[in-house]
Design a protein around this motif. Structure first.
Motif, short mmCIF file in Angstrom:
data_model
loop_
_atom_site.label_atom_id
_atom_site.label_comp_id
_atom_site.label_asym_id
_atom_site.label_seq_id
_atom_site.Cartn_x
_atom_site.Cartn_y
_atom_site.Cartn_z
N VAL A 219 1.61 -4.36 12.52
CA VAL A 219 2.28 -4.87 13.72
C VAL A 219 2.59 -6.36 13.61
N ASP A 220 1.97 -7.03 12.65
CA ASP A 220 2.30 -8.44 12.37
C ASP A 220 1.87 -8.72 10.94
N ILE A 221 2.69 -9.48 10.23
CA ILE A 221 2.37 -9.82 8.84
C ILE A 221 2.96 -11.18 8.51
N ARG A 222 2.19 -11.98 7.79
CA ARG A 222 2.65 -13.30 7.34
C ARG A 222 2.65 -13.30 5.81
N ASN A 223 3.71 -13.84 5.25
CA ASN A 223 3.88 -13.89 3.80
C ASN A 223 3.84 -12.51 3.16
N GLY A 224 4.54 -11.59 3.78
CA GLY A 224 4.61 -10.22 3.28
C GLY A 224 5.27 -10.09 1.92
N HIS A 225 5.93 -11.18 1.47
CA HIS A 225 6.57 -11.14 0.15
C HIS A 225 5.54 -10.94 -0.97
N LEU A 226 4.29 -11.23 -0.68
CA LEU A 226 3.26 -11.10 -1.73
C LEU A 226 3.02 -9.64 -2.11
N THR A 227 3.15 -8.74 -1.16
CA THR A 227 2.99 -7.31 -1.46
C THR A 227 4.26 -6.52 -1.20
N GLY A 228 5.28 -7.18 -0.66
CA GLY A 228 6.54 -6.49 -0.36
C GLY A 228 6.48 -5.69 0.93
N ARG A 229 5.46 -5.95 1.77
CA ARG A 229 5.34 -5.20 3.01
C ARG A 229 5.94 -5.98 4.18
N LYS A 230 6.16 -5.27 5.28
CA LYS A 230 6.72 -5.89 6.48
C LYS A 230 6.23 -5.14 7.71
N VAL A 231 6.56 -5.68 8.88
CA VAL A 231 6.18 -5.03 10.13
C VAL A 231 6.72 -3.60 10.14
N GLY A 232 5.88 -2.65 10.52
CA GLY A 232 6.25 -1.25 10.51
C GLY A 232 5.80 -0.53 9.26
N GLY A 233 5.20 -1.29 8.31
CA GLY A 233 4.72 -0.69 7.08
C GLY A 233 3.36 -0.05 7.25
N SER A 234 2.86 0.52 6.16
CA SER A 234 1.62 1.31 6.23
C SER A 234 0.41 0.51 5.79
N GLY A 235 -0.76 1.09 6.08
CA GLY A 235 -2.02 0.50 5.64
C GLY A 235 -2.34 0.88 4.21
N SER A 236 -3.51 0.44 3.74
CA SER A 236 -3.91 0.70 2.36
C SER A 236 -4.89 1.86 2.30
N ASN A 237 -5.31 2.19 1.09
CA ASN A 237 -6.27 3.28 0.89
C ASN A 237 -7.63 2.96 1.53
N LEU A 238 -7.99 1.67 1.59
CA LEU A 238 -9.28 1.31 2.18
C LEU A 238 -9.30 1.62 3.67
N GLY A 239 -8.15 1.39 4.33
CA GLY A 239 -8.06 1.73 5.75
C GLY A 239 -8.21 3.22 5.97
N LEU A 240 -7.68 4.01 5.06
CA LEU A 240 -7.81 5.46 5.18
C LEU A 240 -9.27 5.90 5.09
N GLU A 241 -10.02 5.24 4.21
CA GLU A 241 -11.44 5.57 4.08
C GLU A 241 -12.18 5.30 5.38
N VAL A 242 -11.82 4.20 6.04
CA VAL A 242 -12.46 3.86 7.30
C VAL A 242 -12.09 4.88 8.37
N LEU A 243 -10.81 5.22 8.45
CA LEU A 243 -10.36 6.17 9.47
C LEU A 243 -10.94 7.57 9.23
N SER A 244 -11.17 7.89 7.98
CA SER A 244 -11.72 9.22 7.66
C SER A 244 -13.20 9.33 8.02
N GLY A 245 -13.82 8.18 8.25
CA GLY A 245 -15.24 8.18 8.56
C GLY A 245 -16.13 8.10 7.34
N ASN A 246 -15.54 8.04 6.14
CA ASN A 246 -16.33 7.97 4.92
C ASN A 246 -16.88 6.57 4.66
N ASP A 247 -16.26 5.57 5.29
CA ASP A 247 -16.75 4.19 5.19
C ASP A 247 -17.16 3.77 6.59
#
Length: 226
Positions: free
Chosen positions: A42-70
């Protein structure tokens, strides 16, 4: 907090601070994890470092948290290597609702790619380890820089004491000769008035000093004349 938008001004203020502090080499990302995972940013600064922008997706680590495994999810100062060859030093903090469910995250990715290269360059250039040992063919040498040459003599006397493992009052004749041999090899007697100072240090006469030096320099038997 049940939604990151309850504290959105505070979160954006923190992002402003981090962006000003670290400049354009630091990506700061705010995720709303209640959204579809394809569109969590919903907000990103210096997105050129990963090529991401507002409306983009999270990373694999976020998925682990959402899955309850972390269960915790928070990670600080970890290192990432991207597919493009960049190196990030990263931290991630997760916001949770009253039930402990992850509802958002604030992530920082500091690009250290160039500084790591520079660090490697400096290591090769200096040929020196943090532990204090030289690398390659360089010889490790202890050099002191002084304003008064008498300080060098003081330093050498202290080094000699460390070498023989005895204080002057405890030194036998043989140990004193060993001590003086060390000083002689280090050039201590080239220092003006060093003879007087060394005699005082060892509590011996000049006559005894010269006899000891003759024994050292002429290769005579150090045990002779006991």
């Amino acid at each position: 907090m049940n939604s990151i938008y309850e504290q959105i001004d505070l979160l954006k203020g923190i992002m402003d601070m981090l962006e000003q502090e670290f400049g354009n080499s630091c990506e700061i990302v705010l995720h709303d994890l209640t959204k579809d995972y394809n569109h969590t940013i919903v907000d990103i600064r210096n997105g050129h470092l990963t090529g991401r922008k507002v409306g983009g997706s999270g990373s694999n680590l976020g998925l682990e948290v959402l899955s309850g495994n972390d269960k915790d999810g928070n990670r600080y100062n970890y290192v990432n290597h991207t597919r493009e060859g960049k190196i990030f030093r990263s931290s991630s903090f997760y916001f949770r609702d009253e039930h402990g469910k992850a509802i958002g995250s604030l992530c920082v990715n500091l690009d250290i790619t160039e500084t790591v290269k520079f660090e490697q360059f400096l290591k090769e250039y200096n040929q020196y380890d943090i532990g204090g040992s030289s690398q390659g063919n360089s010889e490790e040498t202890s050099e002191i820089f002084v304003n008064d040459v008498s300080q060098i003599l003081e330093y050498l006397c202290n080094e000699g004491v460390q070498l023989v493992g005895k204080q002057p009052s405890e030194m036998s004749r043989e140990i004193k000769i060993q001590f003086l041999e060390f000083l002689d090899k280090k050039g201590a007697f080239l220092i003006s008035k060093s003879n007087e100072r060394i005699c005082e240090f060892l509590q011996i006469s000049k006559f005894t000093l010269y006899n000891y030096l003759d024994t050292i320099r002429n290769g005579a038997d150090k045990d002779a004349g006991k």
